[in-house]
Design a protein around this motif. Structure first.
Motif: not given
Length: 131
Positions: A21-42, A98-103
């Motif tokens: 789960s990823c809870g978000a706060s502080g969003f404006t009325d913009d459309d956002y892209a929210i992504g999951w990324f992962r990093q394994a050791p090395g 996350a990133v705003s899709l206004s950008k």
């Protein structure tokens, strides 16, 4: 200020499931892209899946297609990543971002390795899959 809070990681046997789960706060009325990324050791950070908050457009890395499902609960401002049929190679620290899709446009975003384009990051949550 957008803030993201990731949770739900843990230890699971191969073939098992977890839901992040990823809870978000502080969003404006913009459309956002929210992504999951992962990093394994090395290894370098890699994109796993993305979703838009307005239209629910989704994108998956080839390595997780058919096993992972991303969803967004608009009422709770929460993104979920349902991970099924987990494999040891899924072991990593998982981050939401996350990133705003206004950008940027959605299609431009998912056409390349876009971790660098994300403006807001949550803390990581460890996923460990044992064989």
């Amino acid at each position: 200020e957008v803030q993201l809070q990731a949770s739900g990681g843990g230890l699971v046997q191969a073939g098992g499931s977890l839901r992040l789960s990823c809870g978000a706060s502080g969003f404006t009325d913009d459309d956002y892209a929210i992504g999951w990324f992962r990093q394994a050791p090395g290894k370098e950070r890699e994109g796993v899946s993305d979703i838009t908050t307005t239209d629910g457009l989704t994108h998956y890395a080839d390595s997780v297609k058919g096993r992972f499902t991303i969803s967004y609960d608009n009422a709770k401002n929460t993104v979920y990543l349902q991970m099924n049929s987990l494999k040891p190679e899924d072991t990593a620290v998982y981050y939401c971002a996350a990133v705003s899709l206004s950008k940027t446009s959605w299609y431009d975003l998912i056409s390349y390795d876009h971790a660098w384009a994300m403006d807001y990051w949550g803390q990581g949550t460890q996923v460990t899959v044992s064989s």
